[in-house]
Each structure stands twice: as structure tokens, then as C-alpha cells.
Design an enzyme around this catalytic site. Sequence first.
Site, PDB file in Angstrom:
ATOM      1  N   CYS A  74       0.836  -1.214   0.000  1.00 26.96           N
ATOM      2  CA  CYS A  74       0.000   0.000   0.000  1.00 26.96           C
ATOM      3  C   CYS A  74       0.865   1.257   0.000  1.00 26.96           C
ATOM      4  O   CYS A  74       1.820   1.357   0.769  1.00 26.96           O
ATOM      5  CB  CYS A  74      -0.913  -0.026   1.234  1.00 26.96           C
ATOM      6  SG  CYS A  74      -1.812   1.513   1.475  1.00 26.96           S
ATOM      7  N   CYS A  87       0.119   3.286   3.607  1.00 25.41           N
ATOM      8  CA  CYS A  87       0.390   2.741   4.943  1.00 25.41           C
ATOM      9  C   CYS A  87       1.644   3.385   5.552  1.00 25.41           C
ATOM     10  O   CYS A  87       2.548   3.789   4.825  1.00 25.41           O
ATOM     11  CB  CYS A  87       0.591   1.228   4.862  1.00 25.41           C
ATOM     12  SG  CYS A  87      -0.926   0.259   4.971  1.00 25.41           S
ATOM     13  N   HIS A 145      -4.688  -0.072   7.725  1.00 18.68           N
ATOM     14  CA  HIS A 145      -5.085  -0.262   6.333  1.00 18.68           C
ATOM     15  C   HIS A 145      -6.499  -0.827   6.228  1.00 18.68           C
ATOM     16  O   HIS A 145      -7.193  -0.607   5.234  1.00 18.68           O
ATOM     17  CB  HIS A 145      -4.080  -1.237   5.688  1.00 18.68           C
ATOM     18  CG  HIS A 145      -4.305  -1.451   4.230  1.00 18.68           C
ATOM     19  ND1 HIS A 145      -3.867  -0.553   3.284  1.00 18.68           N
ATOM     20  CD2 HIS A 145      -4.930  -2.446   3.547  1.00 18.68           C
ATOM     21  CE1 HIS A 145      -4.214  -0.999   2.072  1.00 18.68           C
ATOM     22  NE2 HIS A 145      -4.861  -2.139   2.206  1.00 18.68           N
ATOM     23  N   ASN A 161     -13.627  10.046  -1.415  1.00 20.97           N
ATOM     24  CA  ASN A 161     -14.143   9.219  -2.480  1.00 20.97           C
ATOM     25  C   ASN A 161     -13.962   7.791  -2.006  1.00 20.97           C
ATOM     26  O   ASN A 161     -12.836   7.346  -1.865  1.00 20.97           O
ATOM     27  CB  ASN A 161     -13.228   9.436  -3.693  1.00 20.97           C
ATOM     28  CG  ASN A 161     -14.002   9.661  -4.946  1.00 20.97           C
ATOM     29  OD1 ASN A 161     -15.217   9.733  -4.937  1.00 20.97           O
ATOM     30  ND2 ASN A 161     -13.267   9.760  -6.030  1.00 20.97           N
ATOM     31  N   SER A 199      -8.787   4.918  -5.945  1.00 25.37           N
ATOM     32  CA  SER A 199      -7.655   4.107  -6.395  1.00 25.37           C
ATOM     33  C   SER A 199      -6.899   3.425  -5.252  1.00 25.37           C
ATOM     34  O   SER A 199      -6.185   2.459  -5.471  1.00 25.37           O
ATOM     35  CB  SER A 199      -6.695   4.982  -7.207  1.00 25.37           C
ATOM     36  OG  SER A 199      -6.211   6.048  -6.400  1.00 25.37           O
ATOM     37  N   HIS A 223      -6.587   2.096   1.193  1.00 25.24           N
ATOM     38  CA  HIS A 223      -6.280   2.638   2.528  1.00 25.24           C
ATOM     39  C   HIS A 223      -7.235   3.798   2.849  1.00 25.24           C
ATOM     40  O   HIS A 223      -7.475   4.638   1.994  1.00 25.24           O
ATOM     41  CB  HIS A 223      -4.820   3.122   2.553  1.00 25.24           C
ATOM     42  CG  HIS A 223      -4.309   3.342   3.927  1.00 25.24           C
ATOM     43  ND1 HIS A 223      -3.498   2.450   4.577  1.00 25.24           N
ATOM     44  CD2 HIS A 223      -4.554   4.348   4.796  1.00 25.24           C
ATOM     45  CE1 HIS A 223      -3.234   2.912   5.791  1.00 25.24           C
ATOM     46  NE2 HIS A 223      -3.869   4.056   5.945  1.00 25.24           N
ATOM     47  N   HIS A 249      -8.712   7.089   3.390  1.00 20.88           N
ATOM     48  CA  HIS A 249      -8.148   8.421   3.143  1.00 20.88           C
ATOM     49  C   HIS A 249      -9.177   9.313   2.472  1.00 20.88           C
ATOM     50  O   HIS A 249     -10.153   8.839   1.902  1.00 20.88           O
ATOM     51  CB  HIS A 249      -6.927   8.317   2.226  1.00 20.88           C
ATOM     52  CG  HIS A 249      -7.293   7.984   0.810  1.00 20.88           C
ATOM     53  ND1 HIS A 249      -7.627   6.703   0.413  1.00 20.88           N
ATOM     54  CD2 HIS A 249      -7.431   8.755  -0.291  1.00 20.88           C
ATOM     55  CE1 HIS A 249      -7.942   6.714  -0.868  1.00 20.88           C
ATOM     56  NE2 HIS A 249      -7.836   7.949  -1.331  1.00 20.88           N
ATOM     57  N   GLN A 273      -9.322  13.472   0.419  1.00 21.01           N
ATOM     58  CA  GLN A 273      -8.481  14.423  -0.301  1.00 21.01           C
ATOM     59  C   GLN A 273      -8.916  15.844   0.009  1.00 21.01           C
ATOM     60  O   GLN A 273     -10.032  16.081   0.453  1.00 21.01           O
ATOM     61  CB  GLN A 273      -8.592  14.188  -1.805  1.00 21.01           C
ATOM     62  CG  GLN A 273      -8.090  12.838  -2.268  1.00 21.01           C
ATOM     63  CD  GLN A 273      -7.903  12.818  -3.784  1.00 21.01           C
ATOM     64  OE1 GLN A 273      -7.357  13.741  -4.369  1.00 21.01           O
ATOM     65  NE2 GLN A 273      -8.370  11.764  -4.412  1.00 21.01           N
TER      66      GLN A 273
HETATM   67  P1  H2U Z   1      -8.468   8.344  -4.592  1.00 14.98           P
HETATM   68  O1  H2U Z   1      -9.039   9.122  -3.465  1.00 14.98           O
HETATM   69  O2  H2U Z   1      -9.204   8.514  -5.877  1.00 14.98           O
HETATM   70  O3  H2U Z   1      -8.222   6.914  -4.242  1.00 14.98           O
HETATM   71  O4  H2U Z   1      -7.045   8.955  -4.858  1.00 14.98           O
HETATM   72  C1  H2U Z   1      -5.946   8.760  -4.033  1.00 14.98           C
HETATM   73  C2  H2U Z   1      -4.994   9.900  -4.292  1.00 14.98           C
HETATM   74  O5  H2U Z   1      -3.729   9.586  -3.780  1.00 14.98           O
HETATM   75  C3  H2U Z   1      -4.832  10.183  -5.775  1.00 14.98           C
HETATM   76  O6  H2U Z   1      -5.211  11.518  -6.015  1.00 14.98           O
HETATM   77  C4  H2U Z   1      -2.738  10.063  -4.635  1.00 14.98           C
HETATM   78  C5  H2U Z   1      -3.364   9.962  -6.021  1.00 14.98           C
HETATM   79  O7  H2U Z   1      -2.835  10.944  -6.873  1.00 14.98           O
HETATM   80  N1  H2U Z   1      -1.551   9.256  -4.486  1.00 14.98           N
HETATM   81  C6  H2U Z   1      -0.344   9.882  -4.234  1.00 14.98           C
HETATM   82  O8  H2U Z   1      -0.270  11.102  -4.160  1.00 14.98           O
HETATM   83  N2  H2U Z   1       0.780   9.121  -4.065  1.00 14.98           N
HETATM   84  C7  H2U Z   1       0.777   7.766  -4.165  1.00 14.98           C
HETATM   85  O9  H2U Z   1       1.818   7.163  -4.022  1.00 14.98           O
HETATM   86  C8  H2U Z   1      -0.464   7.026  -4.393  1.00 14.98           C
HETATM   87  C9  H2U Z   1      -1.692   7.830  -4.614  1.00 14.98           C
HETATM   88 ZN    ZN Z   2      -2.518   0.959   3.648  1.00 13.55          ZN
END
Ligand code: H2U
Ligand code: ZN
Length: 345
Positions: free
Chosen positions: A50, A53, A112, A152, A160, A163, A165, A167
Site C-alpha cells: 500500500c 500505509c 489499512h 471518495n 484508487s 487505505h 483516506h 483528499q
Molecule cells: P483516490 O481518493 O481517488 O483513491 O485517490 C488517491 C490519491 O492519492 C490520488 O489523487 C494520490 C493519487 O494521486 N496518491 C499519491 O499522491 N501518491 C501515491 O503514491 C499514491 C496515490
Molecule cells: Zn494501507
Amino acid sequence: MNHFTDHPHRRFNPLTGEWVLVSPHRAKRPWQGQEEEPVVPTERRHDPGCHLCPGNARQNGTRNPAYASTFVFDNDFAALTPDAPNETEETGLLIAQGESGICRVVCFSPRHDTTLARMSVADIERVVDTWVEQYAELGSRPDIGQVQIFENRGIMMGCSQPHPHGQIWASRHQTNEMIKETKFQRTYFEKHGRRLLLDYVEQELRAETRVLYENANWVVLVPYWAIWPFETMLLPKWPIRSMEEMTAAERFTLAEALSFVTIRYDNLFKTSFPYSMGFHQQPTDGGDHPEWQMHAHFYPPLLRSATVRKFMVGFEMLATPQRDITPEQAAERLRALSDTHYLDE
Ligand code: H2U
Ligand code: ZN
């Protein structure tokens, strides 16, 4: 307004000025949908693969700290950057404007295998505190006019990273949704001298039919004009323009309300319920906004089961959003669920 329960009608959204078409006759028995087997969540507290994490490397090689509560970092693939030029280009009907901003990722927990619905109220309160800090920090910058905090959730929503989270996208300019909400709240405030969403909460608390939950400071309800089958709104009972104005007690009761709504959602179809949620609050454009009342929207796509979703296509894309199950039926359905998460029963 009872004469509309069996007949197609449209309802007005006073926050955006848009209409939703309600066709209750199409879903006389909306809860006969199949119940899916409970989704078994991951049991990995820490996933070595992940990117979010604690202690792991992100996609670009940056290593996360061994964080113990929440963790915020600048999005490695940010849609907005602080250095974009603030210029406008206009050639006839072709208009463009430079847009700058800051995108961040907020990890809700070092674990996670958890979600807001599975976290304790105390741990959700840490997330609330983090949102408040971020709103204050980003909003105080002269180049940030709006701070959009959102989550989201779930693969169905295009999320994507599994974990837990959310934004934050903080931008110089106001977004479409904020432009509409500011306009309609302002017009109402100028006309009545009161905040639209405070009057709305009071009216809903009197009507009771769409209210799911109430604590000392917050109300969760299915808005009268909801578009998504199980859409909800979380609203304060008192005037609060932004998170920054929340007292310590209001932060705690906000965490309680978030726990309530996410648990109910998971219990509805016994699944880790997908949704997009986010907070709308006073713009940070330096203006005076007595009209603004902060709130959160939850937009979940599921309709009948853990796998049957609503699609916003056809008439909805080209004309007006439409729903079958009424907001009152959705509220009744959500109210009937247990407060205990189905995995803990
Ligand atoms: P989601 O909320 O759509 O899952 O997006 C996760 C965000 O995390 C996504 O905008 C960022 C992606 O750009 N991300 C990072 O900044 N670094 C990473 O290593 C993985 C994901
Ligand atoms: Zn994780």
C-alpha cells in the site's frame, strides 16, 4: 404535500436552483431487492504493497513516516499546482483562465483495514481536527479562495487506494457547486435576513420525516431534493460558516454524526458502502459571507443492493436527474437500521 407520494413530481433544490424528477410509482416496493452476502473486509492492518500505509514507499519513492493517527501529504499527482499563472485568455467564445491550487491526501488512520464506519468516534475526531487544521492553513493563503475537503470511497467511485483516506483540493477560484450554493444562500439571506440552511434544518426538524439523526449540534437527513437514492446531508443546528468556527464540543459531535451515518450506510446492504462525501463551507476568498452555513453532502451510488447501482445517464445526463424511491422512503429505510455495525453484531 401528501398528494405527491404516488404521482410523478419535481422537487426544487433551493441551494442550487435545480430540479429533480421524482417518480414514486416506479418503485412501489423498492426494498424487495436482493440482500447480498456480507462483503468480507481485508484483515491486513498493514499492507506492504500500500502506498499510504505508515513507513511504506509511495509510487514516486517518497517514504511515509511511521504515523500513528492521521497523516497529510501533498498529492504526488496533483491536479492543481501553486505556480500556475493567474491569467485569463479570451478569444470570442473561447475563454480560459489559469487555475492554481494545492492538492493534498489525508490518511484517516494508520490501519489499512479500517474505514470511517469502523473507526471509533475518538479516532474520527482526529480526522475532524486534521480537516480543521487544513482548512485554516490553506484557507488563510491569499492565493486560495476555496478549500474542498472530500472522500471518495470504494472502487465503485473510482477510488484508487483502499487505505482509508480523503483528499483536499484547494483552489484559487470558486468551483461550480460553490458558485451555485453561494449565490442561492446569498439571495435568500438578502431577502430574509436569515441563513437558508438554518431555516431548512428547522423546517426538517419540525417535519421529522426525512431526519435520520440528531445530536446536540448536528442533524443528518435525506434532503427533500435528494438525487441519489440514499443521499444525505449533515447540517449544523446553529450558525457555523466553516469548520474553523466549531467548538471542541462541536468537533466531537460532528465525529459522532459521521460515525452514525457511515455505520448506517454499511448496514443498509451489509457492505462497505461506497460514496463520495465532502464539506461545503464558507469560501476563503477574503469576502464577508454571513449567508454561509457549512454542511456535508453524502452522494452514494447504490440503489438496491451491494452491487446494483444507480446510473446518471440518458434523461438525467441530458435533462434532469430522476429518482424512483422517494427521499421519505429512503429516510424510513435508513432509520430502521441498527446503530451497531453489521460486522460487530
Ligand atoms: P483516490 O481518493 O481517488 O483513491 O485517490 C488517491 C490519491 O492519492 C490520488 O489523487 C494520490 C493519487 O494521486 N496518491 C499519491 O499522491 N501518491 C501515491 O503514491 C499514491 C496515490
Ligand atoms: Zn494501507
